[in-house]
Scaffold this active site. Structure first.
Site, PDB file in Angstrom:
ATOM      1  N   ALA A  62       0.740  -1.106  -0.143  1.00 48.05           N
ATOM      2  CA  ALA A  62      -0.026  -0.029  -0.008  1.00 48.05           C
ATOM      3  C   ALA A  62       0.877   1.252   0.125  1.00 48.05           C
ATOM      4  O   ALA A  62       2.069   1.124   0.195  1.00 48.05           O
ATOM      5  CB  ALA A  62      -0.867  -0.084   1.197  1.00 48.05           C
ATOM      6  N   GLY A 103       0.644  -5.044   1.129  1.00 51.88           N
ATOM      7  CA  GLY A 103      -0.493  -5.199   0.437  1.00 51.88           C
ATOM      8  C   GLY A 103      -0.162  -5.796  -0.798  1.00 51.88           C
ATOM      9  O   GLY A 103      -0.992  -6.470  -1.525  1.00 51.88           O
ATOM     10  N   GLU A 106      -0.548  -9.458  -0.279  1.00 53.14           N
ATOM     11  CA  GLU A 106      -2.143  -9.784  -0.124  1.00 53.14           C
ATOM     12  C   GLU A 106      -2.482  -9.921  -1.638  1.00 53.14           C
ATOM     13  O   GLU A 106      -3.700 -10.450  -1.806  1.00 53.14           O
ATOM     14  CB  GLU A 106      -2.672  -8.780   0.711  1.00 53.14           C
ATOM     15  CG  GLU A 106      -2.205  -8.897   2.176  1.00 53.14           C
ATOM     16  CD  GLU A 106      -3.003  -7.691   3.124  1.00 53.14           C
ATOM     17  OE1 GLU A 106      -3.503  -8.247   4.048  1.00 53.14           O
ATOM     18  OE2 GLU A 106      -2.492  -6.704   2.888  1.00 53.14           O
ATOM     19  N   GLU A 126       3.628  -5.092   8.356  1.00 49.26           N
ATOM     20  CA  GLU A 126       2.361  -4.228   8.815  1.00 49.26           C
ATOM     21  C   GLU A 126       2.887  -3.937   9.902  1.00 49.26           C
ATOM     22  O   GLU A 126       2.503  -2.759  10.545  1.00 49.26           O
ATOM     23  CB  GLU A 126       0.961  -4.553   8.435  1.00 49.26           C
ATOM     24  CG  GLU A 126       0.857  -4.383   6.943  1.00 49.26           C
ATOM     25  CD  GLU A 126       0.907  -5.587   6.139  1.00 49.26           C
ATOM     26  OE1 GLU A 126       0.487  -5.394   4.947  1.00 49.26           O
ATOM     27  OE2 GLU A 126       1.770  -6.526   6.647  1.00 49.26           O
TER      28      GLU A 126
END
Length: 696
Positions: A62, A103, A106, A126
């Site tokens: 992200a 991310g 993911e 994270e």
């Protein structure tokens, strides 16, 4: 250039992310991914889809700049993109190379298949930002790699090479070959075989051993991670992967992520992450600024710092010569370096061949003429101005024009050192922290330094794996100028009623890696004594407790002699409180007429931390530091300030400068020590009475 390129290879659509440098998943990139995916989904000639990265990797995750803003949840958010891939009627294959983290991982987990290079870096980091994986990582990862691996990866945030996960269900193929070609070939195979792509992460794992692993992780978190709510939240999310179907588990994960996003710990850790990246952007230096090539180096001085600095260059693949007038010192330096690498091999951190390659980069000399042609010289001799000036006069006479001449001074005037040469534009301060080959911080001190030299130093910091922070010239620069005030308060606290072990215990409980007295013992109390003697002469108006001088007069110089603020057993580093030190402290209080009182831990923390804040604000106001966040980086990377508190200036900003000012004015009413120090700096005064935000 489009953020996502689209091309066809037979029946397979290749979507390649092209969002330099690490394919971060900001809003515009998410839109581009989903648009390309929709195009492939709607094309009847396309039967399978490959999603790949470019440049340095698949995706680093992200865009952290979006966290806490509307952009993070703006549609399509990352969960929406992943949901679309996962629900695709056509098989989606992730082709993974380089960085695949957060991310980005993911996103890959949402695909039906994954192929990877063995050296791809796989991580869910994270937790290092006070968060948990919020787009399916805590739910899909344990279902694919098992709970033990998932717990370790999610709670530590540490990267793992794909080859170490090759036996798990995470990867369908691992290959040294071009990963996109491998993915396209894999797609053709599954289409030819007519395989139905299974949503494998929907399968739950509720084995008894998984429950045991979670209970163990929970107990360990309660013991070791009390100040990190993200760790406990990760464990709760992982429990949902056992107890709930995937869809419900994803909802639970999202709830926990949203709560963590608002915690002060996460805000501080995200600030620290971004602060490091801001520090690399130096005002006045363009992105295309030319820098000098540094292909060889020399270090002057074969002591502890010289050895550590030499290893920094060696580890970066830069040949280095250590120069010292003492043959004995040079022999010991070579032995220490060899022993360090030997230990690394024994611990499995280095191969024998790499050790030999590194040792081949080391040279030792006693003649300055042998280093005449090097590209950079770092002086690491005793912290004495006259000694350093003599070294630089010699370097100026011998070393080629255009070489960078650096001093490792921790406190002295870089401009005065540069004045010993005919080329001050080539002189810069490179303040390494001990042990130099381990500590991440590198204070880069700009005197009359040219922009080219400064840019070269910043590039070098990155090459050495350091966090470079620019400082102006002043006594102590950023870090040591501030730590002087921190130590002054610690010493005053001893005068007034505390003992070293209480001060250390209070600050370590607050989160510091090491309290001031253990830190002083490690650095060497005689070094601080030498610096104080200079300051007594240069700054006679500065008020000091003399308790540290008393300690040194008793030859208690720290760990290296087995006696300092604590005593140390031979071969051990454990700090043991010493009754002799208690007697010295009590006697000193009596000798200066101070009636000792009970001091609470809260007072210790307040005085020591706000001393950092007040001096930091003064440094910022004077322009010694370019940004408040640079000061935070110095203390997080070099002085063991608790990361979850964001650094001294972030901490003060979150506390509120109105409250900071009130606390300082209250502390100024203490008659002992230096009440005038607690006069709030002009910057704190301004911030206390305006709506300005120091860190934005």
């Amino acid at each position: 250039m489009s953020l996502v390129s689209y091309e066809r290879s037979g029946r397979v659509a290749l979507l390649r992310m092209q969002h330099s440098p690490v394919n971060s998943l900001g809003l515009e990139h998410r839109r581009a991914i989903l648009a390309a995916f929709d195009e492939a989904s709607q094309d009847p000639a396309v039967k399978a889809i490959v999603l790949a990265g470019s440049g340095r990797g698949f995706s680093a995750g992200a865009d952290i700049n979006e966290f806490g803003t509307d952009l993070a949840e703006a549609e399509p958010n990352l969960r929406t993109v992943i949901g679309a891939l996962s629900a695709s009627s056509k098989p989606v294959i992730a082709a993974i190379h380089g960085v695949c983290m957060g991310g980005g991982l993911e996103l890959a987990l949402g695909c039906h298949y994954r192929v990877a290079r063995p050296d791809a870096q796989i991580a869910l980091p994270e937790v290092k930002l006070g968060l948990l994986p919020g787009a399916g990582g805590t739910q899909r990862m344990p279902r694919l790699v098992g709970f033990e691996r998932a717990i370790n990866m999610i709670i530590s945030g540490a990267p793992v090479h794909a080859k170490k996960l090759g036996e798990t269900a995470l990867f369908d193929r691992i290959s040294e070959d071009d990963v996109v070609a491998v993915a396209l070939e894999f797609a053709d195979e599954i289409l030819h075989e007519g395989k139905a792509h299974a949503h494998r992460p929907d399968l739950r794992s509720a084995r008894a051993e998984d429950e045991g692993l979670l209970q163990f992780a929970h107990a360990r978190a309660a013991e070791r991670h009390k100040d990190q709510p993200a760790v406990a939240a990760c464990i709760k999310a992982l429990r949902a992967a056992i107890d709930l179907p995937l869809a419900q588990g994803l909802e639970r994960e999202r709830e926990l992520f949203g709560a963590l996003l608002q915690t002060p710990q996460s805000k501080a850790l995200r600030h620290a992450f971004l602060a490091e990246r801001r520090a690399a952007k130096v005002p006045g230096i363009a992105s295309d600024q030319e820098t000098r090539t540094l292909g060889s180096a020399a270090v002057i001085g074969a002591g502890t710092m010289g050895v550590g600095i030499a290893m920094c260059f060696i580890n970066a693949g830069i040949p280095v010569t250590v120069l010292d007038q003492s043959a004995e010192a040079l022999g010991k330096a070579r032995d220490r370096i060899a022993e360090t690498y030997k230990t690394a091999v024994a611990r499995g951190k280095l191969s024998s061949s790499t050790k030999e390659e590194r040792l081949a980069l080391l040279g030792t000399e006693s003649d300055y003429n042998t280093i005449a042609g090097v590209d950079i010289v770092v002086e690491a001799v005793f912290e004495d101005l006259a000694t350093k000036e003599a070294v630089f006069r010699r370097l100026d006479a011998v070393v080629r024009q255009g070489a960078v001449l650096a001093t490792n001074t921790s406190t002295l005037d870089v401009n005065r050192i540069a004045a010993a040469t005919s080329r001050p534009q080539d002189v810069i301060g490179l303040h390494f922290f001990s042990p130099a080959h381990v500590m991440r911080l590198l204070e880069i001190v700009r005197g009359e330094t040219s922009t080219e030299t400064l840019a070269t130093a910043m590039t070098l910091a990155k090459r050495l794996g350091k966090v470079g922070v620019i400082s102006g010239v002043c006594d102590g620069f950023i870090g040591n100028r501030m730590v002087e005030q921190y130590l002054r308060q610690a010493f005053f606290l001893l005068d007034e009623g505390a003992l070293p072990q209480q001060v250390d215990r209070a600050l370590e409980a607050w989160g510091f890696a090491m309290g001031p007295f253990r830190m002083s013992d490690l650095a060497g109390n005689d070094i601080g004594w030498y610096i104080r003697k200079r300051r007594y002469a240069e700054q006679p108006e500065m008020i000091y407790s003399r308790i540290a001088d008393v300690l040194c007069e008793h030859e208690r110089f720290g760990q290296k002699v087995g006696r300092g603020w604590y005593r140390y057993e031979v071969g051990k580093r454990a700090a043991i409180p010493d009754p002799e030190v208690t007697e010295l402290v009590l006697a000193h209080s009596a000798s200066i007429g101070v009636a000792r009182r009970k001091i609470e831990d809260s007072e210790i923390v307040e005085r020591c931390v706000l001393a950092l804040v007040n001096e930091g604000a003064q440094i910022l106001d004077e322009g010694i530091a370019a940004r408040a966040s640079d000061i935070d980086v110095v203390y997080l990377a070099g002085y063991g300030f608790p990361a979850h508190r964001g650094g001294p200036m972030w901490f003060a900003s979150e506390l509120g400068f109105f409250n900071v000012e009130r606390a300082m004015l209250r502390l100024a009413r203490n008659p002992h020590g230096d009440p005038d120090f607690w006069t709030p700096s002009p910057l704190i005064n301004r911030l206390a009475h305006t709506r300005a935000d120091l860190n934005r």
